[in-house]
Design a protein around this motif. Structure first.
Motif, PDB file in Angstrom:
ATOM      1  N   ASP A  45      96.797  86.726  38.462  1.00 18.01           N
ATOM      2  CA  ASP A  45      96.239  85.427  38.104  1.00 18.01           C
ATOM      3  C   ASP A  45      97.162  84.722  37.099  1.00 18.01           C
ATOM      4  O   ASP A  45      97.432  85.245  36.014  1.00 18.01           O
ATOM      5  N   ALA A  46      97.639  83.544  37.465  1.00 13.20           N
ATOM      6  CA  ALA A  46      98.583  82.803  36.613  1.00 13.20           C
ATOM      7  C   ALA A  46      97.981  82.452  35.257  1.00 13.20           C
ATOM      8  O   ALA A  46      98.674  82.507  34.243  1.00 13.20           O
ATOM      9  N   SER A  47      96.708  82.114  35.214  1.00 10.91           N
ATOM     10  CA  SER A  47      96.100  81.749  33.925  1.00 10.91           C
ATOM     11  C   SER A  47      96.043  82.951  32.985  1.00 10.91           C
ATOM     12  O   SER A  47      96.181  82.793  31.768  1.00 10.91           O
ATOM     13  N   ASP A  48      95.875  84.168  33.527  1.00 11.50           N
ATOM     14  CA  ASP A  48      95.926  85.371  32.693  1.00 11.50           C
ATOM     15  C   ASP A  48      97.323  85.569  32.121  1.00 11.50           C
ATOM     16  O   ASP A  48      97.482  85.944  30.959  1.00 11.50           O
ATOM     17  N   ARG A  49      98.340  85.327  32.945  1.00 11.67           N
ATOM     18  CA  ARG A  49      99.720  85.478  32.476  1.00 11.67           C
ATOM     19  C   ARG A  49     100.045  84.458  31.394  1.00 11.67           C
ATOM     20  O   ARG A  49     100.695  84.786  30.399  1.00 11.67           O
ATOM     21  N   VAL A  50      99.589  83.217  31.572  1.00  8.94           N
ATOM     22  CA  VAL A  50      99.813  82.173  30.560  1.00  8.94           C
ATOM     23  C   VAL A  50      99.119  82.569  29.264  1.00  8.94           C
ATOM     24  O   VAL A  50      99.700  82.492  28.175  1.00  8.94           O
ATOM     25  N   TRP A  51      97.861  83.007  29.372  1.00 10.39           N
ATOM     26  CA  TRP A  51      97.096  83.414  28.191  1.00 10.39           C
ATOM     27  C   TRP A  51      97.790  84.572  27.480  1.00 10.39           C
ATOM     28  O   TRP A  51      97.925  84.559  26.247  1.00 10.39           O
ATOM     29  N   ALA A  52      98.232  85.573  28.237  1.00 13.12           N
ATOM     30  CA  ALA A  52      98.866  86.746  27.636  1.00 13.12           C
ATOM     31  C   ALA A  52     100.173  86.374  26.937  1.00 13.12           C
ATOM     32  O   ALA A  52     100.461  86.864  25.845  1.00 13.12           O
ATOM     33  N   ALA A  53     100.965  85.510  27.552  1.00 13.31           N
ATOM     34  CA  ALA A  53     102.226  85.095  26.939  1.00 13.31           C
ATOM     35  C   ALA A  53     101.979  84.296  25.662  1.00 13.31           C
ATOM     36  O   ALA A  53     102.661  84.495  24.650  1.00 13.31           O
ATOM     37  N   LEU A  80     108.112  90.498  28.531  1.00  9.44           N
ATOM     38  CA  LEU A  80     108.356  89.063  28.412  1.00  9.44           C
ATOM     39  C   LEU A  80     109.606  88.642  29.183  1.00  9.44           C
ATOM     40  O   LEU A  80     109.597  87.623  29.884  1.00  9.44           O
ATOM     41  N   VAL A  81     110.673  89.421  29.078  1.00  6.10           N
ATOM     42  CA  VAL A  81     111.903  89.092  29.803  1.00  6.10           C
ATOM     43  C   VAL A  81     111.645  89.090  31.302  1.00  6.10           C
ATOM     44  O   VAL A  81     112.130  88.216  32.026  1.00  6.10           O
ATOM     45  N   GLU A  82     110.862  90.032  31.761  1.00  5.19           N
ATOM     46  CA  GLU A  82     110.517  90.107  33.191  1.00  5.19           C
ATOM     47  C   GLU A  82     109.773  88.854  33.650  1.00  5.19           C
ATOM     48  O   GLU A  82     109.969  88.370  34.757  1.00  5.19           O
ATOM     49  N   ARG A  83     108.936  88.303  32.788  1.00  6.83           N
ATOM     50  CA  ARG A  83     108.138  87.115  33.135  1.00  6.83           C
ATOM     51  C   ARG A  83     108.958  85.827  33.139  1.00  6.83           C
ATOM     52  O   ARG A  83     108.480  84.794  33.597  1.00  6.83           O
ATOM     53  N   LEU A  84     110.191  85.855  32.657  1.00  6.39           N
ATOM     54  CA  LEU A  84     111.033  84.653  32.698  1.00  6.39           C
ATOM     55  C   LEU A  84     111.310  84.208  34.129  1.00  6.39           C
ATOM     56  O   LEU A  84     111.620  83.054  34.372  1.00  6.39           O
ATOM     57  N   SER A  85     111.191  85.125  35.060  1.00  2.00           N
ATOM     58  CA  SER A  85     111.422  84.780  36.464  1.00  2.00           C
ATOM     59  C   SER A  85     110.130  84.394  37.180  1.00  2.00           C
ATOM     60  O   SER A  85     110.115  84.261  38.400  1.00  2.00           O
ATOM     61  N   ASP A  86     109.064  84.187  36.428  1.00  2.89           N
ATOM     62  CA  ASP A  86     107.772  83.831  37.016  1.00  2.89           C
ATOM     63  C   ASP A  86     107.865  82.494  37.747  1.00  2.89           C
ATOM     64  O   ASP A  86     108.634  81.606  37.357  1.00  2.89           O
ATOM     65  N   SER A  87     107.082  82.358  38.791  1.00  2.34           N
ATOM     66  CA  SER A  87     107.102  81.117  39.585  1.00  2.34           C
ATOM     67  C   SER A  87     106.252  80.010  38.961  1.00  2.34           C
ATOM     68  O   SER A  87     106.366  78.859  39.360  1.00  2.34           O
ATOM     69  N   VAL A  88     105.427  80.352  37.976  1.00  2.16           N
ATOM     70  CA  VAL A  88     104.557  79.367  37.332  1.00  2.16           C
ATOM     71  C   VAL A  88     105.251  78.831  36.072  1.00  2.16           C
ATOM     72  O   VAL A  88     105.523  79.599  35.142  1.00  2.16           O
ATOM     73  N   PRO A  89     105.532  77.523  36.026  1.00  3.85           N
ATOM     74  CA  PRO A  89     106.257  76.957  34.881  1.00  3.85           C
ATOM     75  C   PRO A  89     105.566  77.181  33.534  1.00  3.85           C
ATOM     76  O   PRO A  89     106.245  77.420  32.534  1.00  3.85           O
ATOM     77  N   ASP A  90     104.239  77.145  33.490  1.00  2.00           N
ATOM     78  CA  ASP A  90     103.524  77.371  32.221  1.00  2.00           C
ATOM     79  C   ASP A  90     103.817  78.761  31.658  1.00  2.00           C
ATOM     80  O   ASP A  90     103.952  78.933  30.446  1.00  2.00           O
ATOM     81  N   VAL A  91     103.894  79.737  32.538  1.00  2.00           N
ATOM     82  CA  VAL A  91     104.188  81.109  32.100  1.00  2.00           C
ATOM     83  C   VAL A  91     105.594  81.163  31.510  1.00  2.00           C
ATOM     84  O   VAL A  91     105.806  81.730  30.435  1.00  2.00           O
ATOM     85  N   VAL A  92     106.551  80.542  32.179  1.00  2.00           N
ATOM     86  CA  VAL A  92     107.944  80.560  31.714  1.00  2.00           C
ATOM     87  C   VAL A  92     108.063  79.873  30.350  1.00  2.00           C
ATOM     88  O   VAL A  92     108.755  80.365  29.458  1.00  2.00           O
ATOM     89  N   VAL A  93     107.358  78.761  30.175  1.00  2.00           N
ATOM     90  CA  VAL A  93     107.389  78.054  28.890  1.00  2.00           C
ATOM     91  C   VAL A  93     106.831  78.940  27.784  1.00  2.00           C
ATOM     92  O   VAL A  93     107.445  79.084  26.713  1.00  2.00           O
ATOM     93  N   GLN A  94     105.675  79.555  28.028  1.00  2.04           N
ATOM     94  CA  GLN A  94     105.056  80.402  27.002  1.00  2.04           C
ATOM     95  C   GLN A  94     105.910  81.633  26.700  1.00  2.04           C
ATOM     96  O   GLN A  94     106.064  82.024  25.544  1.00  2.04           O
ATOM     97  N   VAL A  95     106.486  82.240  27.727  1.00  2.10           N
ATOM     98  CA  VAL A  95     107.316  83.431  27.539  1.00  2.10           C
ATOM     99  C   VAL A  95     108.588  83.075  26.787  1.00  2.10           C
ATOM    100  O   VAL A  95     108.992  83.792  25.863  1.00  2.10           O
ATOM    101  N   SER A  96     109.228  81.973  27.155  1.00  5.24           N
ATOM    102  CA  SER A  96     110.459  81.588  26.456  1.00  5.24           C
ATOM    103  C   SER A  96     110.163  81.272  24.998  1.00  5.24           C
ATOM    104  O   SER A  96     110.944  81.611  24.108  1.00  5.24           O
ATOM    105  N   GLY A  97     109.016  80.647  24.747  1.00  2.86           N
ATOM    106  CA  GLY A  97     108.606  80.374  23.364  1.00  2.86           C
ATOM    107  C   GLY A  97     108.325  81.653  22.594  1.00  2.86           C
ATOM    108  O   GLY A  97     108.699  81.784  21.429  1.00  2.86           O
TER     109      GLY A  97
END
Length: 166
Positions: A45-53, A80-97
Motif C-alpha cells: 500500500d503506497a499510503s503505508d510507505r509514505v507514512w512510514a517514510a 530507505l535507499v531501497e525505497r528511492l526506486s519506488d514508483s510513487v513520487p510521494d514515497v520518493v520525496v519522503q524517503v529522500s527527505g
C-alpha cells in the motif's frame, strides 16, 4: 590566522513548506514499534510507505538519540535507499527527505548512507527526474501533466538528492 569554521548542516524537517503527512509518527512507544515501521516501508500500500517514510524522517530528526539508534540498528538506511526506486513520487520525496535529514544530524550515518549504494539509487532516479525537469522547463505535455504539486515534488526530490551528494 584564525581557524576555519566547521561547516554544519541546517536541518530541514519541512523544506519548501510542503504538506506534512498526517498521522506520521513523531515518537515510539516501545522498541517493538521500530520493526513495524520498517515493515510498512515495504508495504504494498503506497499510503503505508509514505507514512512510514515520513515517520522515519520525523524520528530520525527527533532529539531522542535512542530512537535514532534503534532505527539505525534495524537497518533503516538500507530500507530507505531501497525505497528511492519506488514508483510513487510521494514515497520518493519522503524517503529522500528522511535520508537528507539523517545525514544532516549524524555524520556517521551520512558515511553509512554512501556505503549503502545511494549512488546507484540516485543514478536510477536521475532519468525520471531529468525527464520531469525537462518537461517543466519546456512546459511541454510532461510538464503540464505534473501540475503544481508534481513540480514541487520533482524539485524537492532533486534538491534532497543534490544535498545528499555534497
Amino acid at each position: 590566522m584564525g581557524k576555519a569554521q566547521k561547516r554544519t548542516f541546517k536541518s530541514r524537517t519541512n523544506p519548501l513548506g510542503t504538506a506534512t503527512v498526517p498521522g506520521a509518527a513523531t515518537a515510539v512507544e516501545s522498541k517493538d514499534d521500530v520493526p513495524v515501521l520498517l515493515k510498512k516501508l515495504s508495504s504494498s500500500d503506497a499510503s503505508d510507505r509514505v507514512w512510514a517514510a515520513a515517520s522515519a524522517s520525523n524520528l530520525l530528526m527527533s532529539d531522542d538519540e535512542t530512537v535514532r539508534r534503534m532505527l539505525l540498528s534495524n537497518n533503516v538506511i538500507s530500507a530507505l535507499v531501497e525505497r528511492l526506486s519506488d514508483s510513487v513520487p510521494d514515497v520518493v520525496v519522503q524517503v529522500s527527505g528522511a535520508l537528507y535529514n539523517l545525514a544532516a544530524v549524524d555524520h556517521g550515518a551520512a558515511v553509512e548512507i554512501s556505503r549503502r549504494n545511494i549512488y546507484g539509487a540516485i543514478q536510477s532516479l536521475i532519468p525520471r527526474l531529468a525527464t520531469s525537469i525537462d518537461g517543466i522547463i519546456k512546459n511541454n505535455e510532461e510538464g503540464q501533466r505534473l501540475g503544481d504539486d508534481g513540480r514541487k515534488m520533482v524539485l524537492l526530490t532533486t534538491d534532497n538528492m543534490l544535498s545528499l551528494l555534497r
